[in-house]
Scaffold this active site. Structure first.
Site, PDB file in Angstrom:
ATOM      1  N   GLU A 241       0.891  -1.171   0.000  1.00  0.00           N
ATOM      2  CA  GLU A 241       0.000   0.000   0.000  1.00  0.00           C
ATOM      3  C   GLU A 241       0.917   1.205   0.000  1.00  0.00           C
ATOM      4  O   GLU A 241       1.664   1.410   0.949  1.00  0.00           O
ATOM      5  CB  GLU A 241      -0.892  -0.079   1.251  1.00  0.00           C
ATOM      6  CG  GLU A 241      -2.044   0.869   1.189  1.00  0.00           C
ATOM      7  CD  GLU A 241      -1.795   2.081   2.036  1.00  0.00           C
ATOM      8  OE1 GLU A 241      -1.202   3.042   1.477  1.00  0.00           O
ATOM      9  OE2 GLU A 241      -2.169   2.080   3.208  1.00  0.00           O
ATOM     10  N   CYS A 278      -2.180   8.324   4.534  1.00  0.00           N
ATOM     11  CA  CYS A 278      -2.210   7.900   3.128  1.00  0.00           C
ATOM     12  C   CYS A 278      -3.535   8.288   2.487  1.00  0.00           C
ATOM     13  O   CYS A 278      -3.648   8.310   1.273  1.00  0.00           O
ATOM     14  CB  CYS A 278      -1.953   6.416   3.016  1.00  0.00           C
ATOM     15  SG  CYS A 278      -2.901   5.442   4.164  1.00  0.00           S
TER      16      CYS A 278
END
Ligand code: NAP
Length: 504
Positions: A241, A278
């Site tokens: 990720e 994020c």
């Protein structure tokens, strides 16, 4: 169980050499068979004990992580709660049992022209998993975070690579997992936490006994590990990720009616935690109009009031500051708001820039992530250009739209385009704050992740570490309990196409 984050007298953590690391990987490999065959109730006890151990040292954890990451104590306490809830959620998934996706097609020996065999399928764990923890969530995406816990829940031992941003916090949480493993009789080697140099970390990924990798961090780091794994003789899945700019589309009727509230919510989301999420909204897309000008002006003013706390690591601060300087030097961008300089060392200064739709489309690099409280506001000249921008977007973790019902009717094609772009689609909400639940997707098309078919948050994360296996004409006693005729734990199974909890 083996954790190595001892310290030299100098205070810096001892780095393990390759021979030591290999011994830990061998233990993980040896632990795999007994661990996967342990009773589900034992794995549930193990997970719940990890949660209790973390709760028991909460004060020490907050103290260490605050010192190491500069994140506010309140936020860290909340993250510990989230981590504990996440562990208990996975324990609940194991307890309920249907997660194994048991599917049974019964035999029909009379079928013509050929008899139909008995075929039964379920998910099995794949083997030792290497987990790379993130810098920005010292608990929820770290030692006992979603990657580790979903792998352990699936039945896979974990070899964890410590992030250098919070070594002592990592050591404390590793201790929790080790104690829980001992107390619940888990096999030695079910979990190891390793403090290693970067090259040694890459060697772990390429070791033949490692069956999968989970990573959260930068694009460069995730891509390097994914490339290293792709060169293995036996390739393995890498679930990296790698972040996102999380585009947010601000539609005209919304801005006409709610410009102020929208700007306030998005500026707060962008600067939360010094922007180190994020899911931080780093790109806003708007249509040129007087309401858009009002939104941009309010957003810029909101930033001027803001200061941020120190960033997670000196490296992240340097990368953010250099990125902002670079953005300031680009002629196509104009600064529309900048926060105050904090007195704290290495504190990020929030910034927002505007750019025309044409300039954004001409400069692909404007889609790069600036990890911190920065945002770029793209002003499209018309609806066609707004759609062009949507179509030009790279893969994202999230994509948001702020809109009214009138906007939804007018911009229906936009929603269809965004379905191809992101793992989570949000209406009238900030992307920061990722709910840990069954339906969550925290993933998305490359470059947000290396595998768009998966999520790293929520209970579906467990399937990254399993594979389906079919058993054909197996006698009942050789089948896993979940596939046996009696269905002794009464789990939901699909039998001849129908969901049922009945035995055969
Ligand atoms: P990072 O630099 O990617 O580091 C994460 C982990 O990957 C660390 O354990 C690091 O090990 C390792 N690593 C990094 N580059 C590597 C490489 N080329 N080969 C092998 N291993 C490598 O991430 P970070 O330190 O957390 O933050 C740096 C940047 O990552 C931020 O500025 C931001 O852009 C991004 N980030 C993204 C997210 C997200 O949620 N996706 C979260 C945090 C940060 P070593 O420390 O041993 O080098």
């Amino acid at each position: 169980m083996t954790t190595r984050t001892d310290k030299h007298e100098s205070g810096s953590p001892t780095l393990l050499n390759w021979a030591e690391v290999e011994a830990y990987i061998k233990r993980a490999k040896d632990a795999f068979e007994p661990y996967r065959q342990s009773a589900v109730s034992q794995r549930i006890d193990f997970l719940r004990q990890i949660a209790r151990e973390i709760d028991a040292i909460r004060t020490d954890l907050i103290e260490a992580s605050h010192r190491e990451t500069h994140l506010p104590e309140g936020r860290l306490g909340g993250e510990i709660d989230r981590t504990i809830n996440q562990i208990n959620l996975f324990a609940g998934v194991l307890e309920e049992g249907s997660w194994v996706n048991a599917i049974i097609d019964t035999a029909n020996p009379q079928r013509m022209p050929l008899p139909k065999p008995d075929i039964r399928q379920m998910q099995l764990p794949i083997g030792p998993v290497c987990v790379y923890g993130a810098s920005n969530f010292p608990f929820a995406f770290s030692v006992a975070g979603g990657d580790t816990i979903s792998a352990l829940a699936a039945g896979c031992p974990v070899v964890y690579k410590v992030h250098e941003g919070h070594p002592q916090t990592s050591s404390l949480v590793s201790g929790c997992i080790e104690r829980a493993a001992r107390e619940t009789g888990m096999p030695d080697g079910v979990f190891a936490s390793l403090t290693v140099a970067r090259e040694v970390g890459v060697q772990v990924v390429t070791h033949p006994s490692i069956a999968a990798v989970a990573f959260t961090g930068s694009f460069a780091g995730g891509k390097a590990l994914s490339d290293a794994a792709a060169k293995r003789q036996v390739p393995i899945p890498v679930y990296a990720e790698m972040g996102s700019i999380n585009p947010v589309f601000l539609l005209p009727d919304q801005l006409k009616l709610h410009a102020e509230a929208t700007a306030t919510a998005l500026a707060a989301s962008n600067t939360l935690g010094a922007g180190q999420f994020c899911t931080n909204p780093g790109l806003m897309v708007l249509l040129q109009s007087p309401d858009t000008e009002r939104f941009l002006s309010i957003y810029g003013t909101q930033l001027e009031e803001q200061t941020c706390h120190a960033m997670l690591t000196p490296g992240i601060y340097r990368a953010y500051s250099a990125g902002v300087e670079r953005l300031k030097s680009i002629g196509a961008l104009s600064l529309m708001g900048e926060g105050k300089n904090s007195e704290l060392a290495e504190a990020a200064v929030p910034v927002a820039f505007r750019v025309s739709g044409s300039d954004f489309l001409r400069n692909e690099f404007l889609q790069e992530e600036y990890f911190g409280p920065a945002s770029i506001h793209v002003v499209a000249e018309d609806e066609a250009q707004l759609m062009e921008i949507a179509n030009a977007l790279d893969g994202q973790l999230t994509a948001g739209v702020w809109c009214t019902d009138t906007d939804i009717d007018a911009f229906e094609p936009l929603f269809r385009v965004l379905e191809h772009k992101a793992g989570r689609l949000i209406i009238n909400g900030a992307p920061t704050g990722v709910e840990v639940c069954h339906a969550m997707v925290h993933g998305g098309p490359f470059p947000a992740t290396t595998d768009a078919r998966s999520t790293s948050v929520g209970t579906q994360a467990i399937y990254r570490f399993t594979r389906p296996v079919s058993y054909q004409n197996y006698p009942d006693r050789l089948l896993p309990v979940e596939l046996r005729d009696g269905n002794e734990s009464s789990i939901w199974r699909k039998v001849d196409g129908e969901l049922t909890r009945k035995s055969l």
